[in-house]
Motif scaffolding. Structure first.
Motif, PDB file in Angstrom:
ATOM      1  N   PRO A  24       0.807  -1.235   0.000  1.00 34.53           N
ATOM      2  CA  PRO A  24       0.000   0.000   0.000  1.00 34.53           C
ATOM      3  C   PRO A  24       0.835   1.278   0.000  1.00 34.53           C
ATOM      4  CG  PRO A  24      -0.011  -1.025   2.170  1.00 34.53           C
ATOM      5  CD  PRO A  24       0.657  -1.994   1.252  1.00 34.53           C
ATOM      6  N   TYR A  25       2.125   1.161   0.318  1.00 32.30           N
ATOM      7  CA  TYR A  25       2.984   2.341   0.370  1.00 32.30           C
ATOM      8  C   TYR A  25       3.747   2.574  -0.938  1.00 32.30           C
ATOM      9  CZ  TYR A  25       2.026   1.979   5.352  1.00 32.30           C
ATOM     10  OH  TYR A  25       1.387   1.896   6.567  1.00 32.30           O
ATOM     11  N   VAL A  26       3.548   1.692  -1.897  1.00 34.71           N
ATOM     12  CA  VAL A  26       4.210   1.847  -3.193  1.00 34.71           C
ATOM     13  C   VAL A  26       3.250   2.541  -4.159  1.00 34.71           C
ATOM     14  CG1 VAL A  26       5.161   0.650  -5.191  1.00 34.71           C
ATOM     15  CG2 VAL A  26       5.690  -0.174  -2.890  1.00 34.71           C
ATOM     16  N   CYS A  27       3.700   3.649  -4.716  1.00 31.43           N
ATOM     17  CA  CYS A  27       2.870   4.407  -5.663  1.00 31.43           C
ATOM     18  C   CYS A  27       3.424   4.191  -7.075  1.00 31.43           C
ATOM     19  CB  CYS A  27       2.863   5.890  -5.301  1.00 31.43           C
ATOM     20  SG  CYS A  27       1.795   6.890  -6.341  1.00 31.43           S
ATOM     21  N   ILE A  28       2.813   3.303  -7.798  1.00 32.90           N
ATOM     22  CA  ILE A  28       3.291   2.987  -9.142  1.00 32.90           C
ATOM     23  C   ILE A  28       2.120   2.523 -10.004  1.00 32.90           C
ATOM     24  CG2 ILE A  28       3.856   0.607  -8.515  1.00 32.90           C
ATOM     25  CD1 ILE A  28       6.195   0.777 -10.506  1.00 32.90           C
ATOM     26  N   TYR A  29       2.120   2.957 -11.255  1.00 32.94           N
ATOM     27  CA  TYR A  29       1.072   2.568 -12.193  1.00 32.94           C
ATOM     28  C   TYR A  29       1.678   1.570 -13.177  1.00 32.94           C
ATOM     29  CZ  TYR A  29      -2.898   3.032 -15.376  1.00 32.94           C
ATOM     30  OH  TYR A  29      -4.008   2.776 -16.158  1.00 32.94           O
ATOM     31  N   ILE A  30       1.136   0.375 -13.209  1.00 35.21           N
ATOM     32  CA  ILE A  30       1.699  -0.700 -14.026  1.00 35.21           C
ATOM     33  C   ILE A  30       0.699  -1.118 -15.099  1.00 35.21           C
ATOM     34  CG2 ILE A  30       2.534  -3.077 -14.035  1.00 35.21           C
ATOM     35  CD1 ILE A  30       3.601  -2.656 -11.260  1.00 35.21           C
ATOM     36  N   VAL A  31       1.191  -1.233 -16.321  1.00 34.35           N
ATOM     37  CA  VAL A  31       0.399  -1.740 -17.435  1.00 34.35           C
ATOM     38  C   VAL A  31       1.068  -3.014 -17.937  1.00 34.35           C
ATOM     39  CG1 VAL A  31      -0.484  -1.298 -19.747  1.00 34.35           C
ATOM     40  CG2 VAL A  31      -0.345   0.580 -18.090  1.00 34.35           C
ATOM     41  N   GLY A  32       0.321  -4.092 -17.957  1.00 37.34           N
ATOM     42  CA  GLY A  32       0.860  -5.357 -18.437  1.00 37.34           C
ATOM     43  C   GLY A  32       0.064  -5.855 -19.635  1.00 37.34           C
ATOM     44  N   SER A  33       0.717  -6.563 -20.532  1.00 39.64           N
ATOM     45  CA  SER A  33       0.014  -7.093 -21.704  1.00 39.64           C
ATOM     46  C   SER A  33       0.433  -8.532 -21.944  1.00 39.64           C
ATOM     47  CB  SER A  33       0.306  -6.246 -22.949  1.00 39.64           C
ATOM     48  OG  SER A  33       1.656  -6.384 -23.343  1.00 39.64           O
ATOM     49  N   GLU A  53      -6.667  -9.055  -6.987  1.00 39.56           N
ATOM     50  CA  GLU A  53      -8.063  -8.736  -6.712  1.00 39.56           C
ATOM     51  C   GLU A  53      -8.444  -9.121  -5.281  1.00 39.56           C
ATOM     52  OE1 GLU A  53      -9.938 -10.897  -9.830  1.00 39.56           O
ATOM     53  OE2 GLU A  53      -9.902  -9.214 -11.252  1.00 39.56           O
ATOM     54  N   ALA A  54      -7.856 -10.197  -4.794  1.00 34.41           N
ATOM     55  CA  ALA A  54      -8.146 -10.633  -3.419  1.00 34.41           C
ATOM     56  C   ALA A  54      -7.604  -9.657  -2.388  1.00 34.41           C
ATOM     57  CB  ALA A  54      -7.556 -12.025  -3.184  1.00 34.41           C
ATOM     58  N   THR A  55      -6.587  -8.906  -2.751  1.00 37.42           N
ATOM     59  CA  THR A  55      -6.012  -7.917  -1.821  1.00 37.42           C
ATOM     60  C   THR A  55      -6.491  -6.503  -2.147  1.00 37.42           C
ATOM     61  OG1 THR A  55      -4.042  -7.804  -3.243  1.00 37.42           O
ATOM     62  CG2 THR A  55      -3.956  -9.285  -1.349  1.00 37.42           C
ATOM     63  N   ASN A  56      -7.587  -6.414  -2.914  1.00 34.98           N
ATOM     64  CA  ASN A  56      -8.241  -5.136  -3.238  1.00 34.98           C
ATOM     65  C   ASN A  56      -7.369  -4.184  -4.057  1.00 34.98           C
ATOM     66  OD1 ASN A  56     -10.654  -5.820  -1.840  1.00 34.98           O
ATOM     67  ND2 ASN A  56      -9.677  -5.253   0.112  1.00 34.98           N
ATOM     68  N   VAL A  57      -6.476  -4.741  -4.857  1.00 36.75           N
ATOM     69  CA  VAL A  57      -5.713  -3.913  -5.795  1.00 36.75           C
ATOM     70  C   VAL A  57      -6.607  -3.655  -7.008  1.00 36.75           C
ATOM     71  CG1 VAL A  57      -3.701  -3.785  -7.297  1.00 36.75           C
ATOM     72  CG2 VAL A  57      -3.512  -4.837  -5.031  1.00 36.75           C
ATOM     73  N   HIS A  58      -6.745  -2.392  -7.364  1.00 36.44           N
ATOM     74  CA  HIS A  58      -7.646  -2.040  -8.470  1.00 36.44           C
ATOM     75  C   HIS A  58      -7.040  -2.469  -9.805  1.00 36.44           C
ATOM     76  CE1 HIS A  58     -10.655   0.066 -10.787  1.00 36.44           C
ATOM     77  NE2 HIS A  58      -9.694   0.704 -11.444  1.00 36.44           N
ATOM     78  N   LEU A  59      -7.804  -3.251 -10.560  1.00 39.60           N
ATOM     79  CA  LEU A  59      -7.364  -3.725 -11.864  1.00 39.60           C
ATOM     80  C   LEU A  59      -8.381  -3.334 -12.929  1.00 39.60           C
ATOM     81  CD1 LEU A  59      -6.179  -7.390 -11.105  1.00 39.60           C
ATOM     82  CD2 LEU A  59      -4.761  -5.356 -11.323  1.00 39.60           C
ATOM     83  N   SER A  60      -7.888  -2.923 -14.066  1.00 43.08           N
ATOM     84  CA  SER A  60      -8.740  -2.651 -15.220  1.00 43.08           C
ATOM     85  C   SER A  60      -8.264  -3.529 -16.370  1.00 43.08           C
ATOM     86  CB  SER A  60      -8.666  -1.174 -15.631  1.00 43.08           C
ATOM     87  OG  SER A  60      -9.147  -0.337 -14.589  1.00 43.08           O
ATOM     88  N   LYS A  61      -9.173  -4.264 -16.981  1.00 42.50           N
ATOM     89  CA  LYS A  61      -8.824  -5.166 -18.065  1.00 42.50           C
ATOM     90  C   LYS A  61      -9.365  -4.636 -19.389  1.00 42.50           C
ATOM     91  CE  LYS A  61      -8.953  -9.156 -14.946  1.00 42.50           C
ATOM     92  NZ  LYS A  61      -9.576 -10.465 -14.648  1.00 42.50           N
ATOM     93  N   VAL A  62      -8.515  -4.630 -20.375  1.00 42.08           N
ATOM     94  CA  VAL A  62      -8.883  -4.130 -21.704  1.00 42.08           C
ATOM     95  C   VAL A  62      -8.536  -5.203 -22.728  1.00 42.08           C
ATOM     96  CG1 VAL A  62      -8.536  -2.340 -23.435  1.00 42.08           C
ATOM     97  CG2 VAL A  62      -8.438  -1.748 -21.013  1.00 42.08           C
ATOM     98  N   ASN A  63      -9.498  -5.617 -23.516  1.00 45.67           N
ATOM     99  CA  ASN A  63      -9.265  -6.587 -24.579  1.00 45.67           C
ATOM    100  C   ASN A  63      -9.001  -5.852 -25.895  1.00 45.67           C
ATOM    101  OD1 ASN A  63      -9.719  -8.936 -22.976  1.00 45.67           O
ATOM    102  ND2 ASN A  63     -11.926  -8.577 -23.135  1.00 45.67           N
ATOM    103  N   LEU A  64      -7.853  -6.118 -26.485  1.00 45.67           N
ATOM    104  CA  LEU A  64      -7.485  -5.477 -27.748  1.00 45.67           C
ATOM    105  C   LEU A  64      -7.720  -6.454 -28.890  1.00 45.67           C
ATOM    106  CD1 LEU A  64      -4.152  -3.680 -26.757  1.00 45.67           C
ATOM    107  CD2 LEU A  64      -6.459  -2.718 -26.872  1.00 45.67           C
ATOM    108  N   ASP A  65      -8.758  -6.211 -29.656  1.00 45.03           N
ATOM    109  CA  ASP A  65      -9.053  -7.037 -30.815  1.00 45.03           C
ATOM    110  C   ASP A  65      -8.346  -6.481 -32.048  1.00 45.03           C
ATOM    111  OD1 ASP A  65     -10.771  -8.721 -29.346  1.00 45.03           O
ATOM    112  OD2 ASP A  65     -12.391  -7.254 -29.522  1.00 45.03           O
ATOM    113  N   GLY A  66      -8.491  -7.168 -33.162  1.00 42.42           N
ATOM    114  CA  GLY A  66      -7.924  -6.668 -34.409  1.00 42.42           C
ATOM    115  C   GLY A  66      -8.576  -5.362 -34.828  1.00 42.42           C
ATOM    116  N   MET A  67      -7.868  -4.596 -35.627  1.00 42.67           N
ATOM    117  CA  MET A  67      -8.396  -3.315 -36.081  1.00 42.67           C
ATOM    118  C   MET A  67      -9.574  -3.513 -37.027  1.00 42.67           C
ATOM    119  SD  MET A  67      -4.937  -1.121 -36.831  1.00 42.67           S
ATOM    120  CE  MET A  67      -4.401  -2.245 -38.120  1.00 42.67           C
ATOM    121  N   GLY A  68     -10.467  -2.529 -37.035  1.00 49.53           N
ATOM    122  CA  GLY A  68     -11.596  -2.549 -37.953  1.00 49.53           C
ATOM    123  C   GLY A  68     -11.224  -1.922 -39.282  1.00 49.53           C
TER     124      GLY A  68
END
Length: 273
Positions: A24-33, A53-68
């Motif tokens: 909780p004392y680490v301030c870092i924004y991580i993006v993984g793919s 998720e079990a430790t209440n770390v906020h996660l946002s998931k984005v699915n990247l499909d092929g381009m239109g």
């Protein structure tokens, strides 16, 4: 912090990532793919997300499909310098073949140019093509097949340089290049061949550090596979050959180059323990 290709990450590395993100004392924004088609349900990356998720770390998931079609048409329009409405038929053909994969789209365009199916007309002062001809052509069904075909068409020395470079990861620094050049007369022109590969679009060269980087991990992966196949077959058939001796000399020189680094790392680990 952006971490790419998590599908290749091992459990220990992801454990470290979990430890950092759960603090909780680490301030870092991580993006993984990661590539969804290269992971199974029991892959460590899924255990990581569940643990976070079990430790209440906020996660946002984005699915990247092929381009239109609009995105593909915008890329092709920008690349060819043509109004979008004019190149739309070509974009539809490319989309149908590539399923919107960005790397595949660019390589498909390069393939069309190499095969003279997409040409610049001096008379019309723009790029021209024949939709029916392209539609009837046998173009590779996936980016790996297309890249492999393109790679095997390179001069032998350039192929060898890229195969060797692929064994050292996505990036090859100038110190390693010079070490390899000193390992054998067969590699004396390695830097020149690497420059040719950069001009052909397989590598990016950092002119400040003289290091090389593969433009995409798929490119590096294919050359690595090609190199390992050739080496395994050749050494099995000719175990005492000059080629196998040269390869071993490269390994020994590279090992000596980085031995100090290994010793320092081991010392730090001992101190920490």
């Amino acid at each position: 912090l952006f971490l790419d290709d998590l599908q290749w990450a091992d459990s220990a590395s992801l454990d470290v990532l979990q430890y950092i993100m759960s603090d909780p004392y680490v301030c870092i924004y991580i993006v993984g793919s990661y590539r969804t088609n290269e992971v199974q349900t029991d892959h460590p990356v899924f255990r990581l997300t569940k643990a976070l998720e079990a430790t209440n770390v906020h996660l946002s998931k984005v699915n990247l499909d092929g381009m239109g079609i609009e995105d593909v048409n915008h890329i092709i329009s920008d690349a060819l310098g043509i109004f979008p409405r004019i190149c739309m038929p070509l974009s539809q053909l490319v989309l149908r073949k590539t399923k919107g994969n960005p790397l595949f789209v660019l390589e498909c365009l390069r393939s069309l140019v190499d095969r003279d199916l997409l040409q610049y007309s001096v008379r019309e002062r723009r790029w021209v093509w024949d939709t029916d001809t392209i539609g009837a052509e046998d173009i590779a069904d996936n980016v790996c097949e297309l890249l492999t075909t393109k790679m095997t068409g390179l001069p032998g020395n350039t192929q060898l340089a890229l195969k060797i470079a692929s064994c050292f990861g996505t990036t090859l620094d100038s110190k390693v290049v010079k070490t390899l050049m000193a390992a054998s007369p067969n590699y004396s022109n390695l830097e020149r061949e690497m420059d040719k590969a950069a001009n052909d679009g397989f590598l990016d060269k950092d002119h400040l550090t003289s290091s090389y980087r593969f433009v995409h991990d798929k490119v590096r992966m294919i050359f690595c596979v090609l190199w390992l196949r050739v080496f395994d077959v050749f050494v099995c058939r000719h175990p005492s050959s000059r080629t196998s001796y040269t390869y071993l000399s490269v390994v020994k020189r590279f090992e000596k180059l980085h031995m100090d680094l290994f010793k320092r790392t081991n010392g730090m680990n001992s101190t920490a323990a």
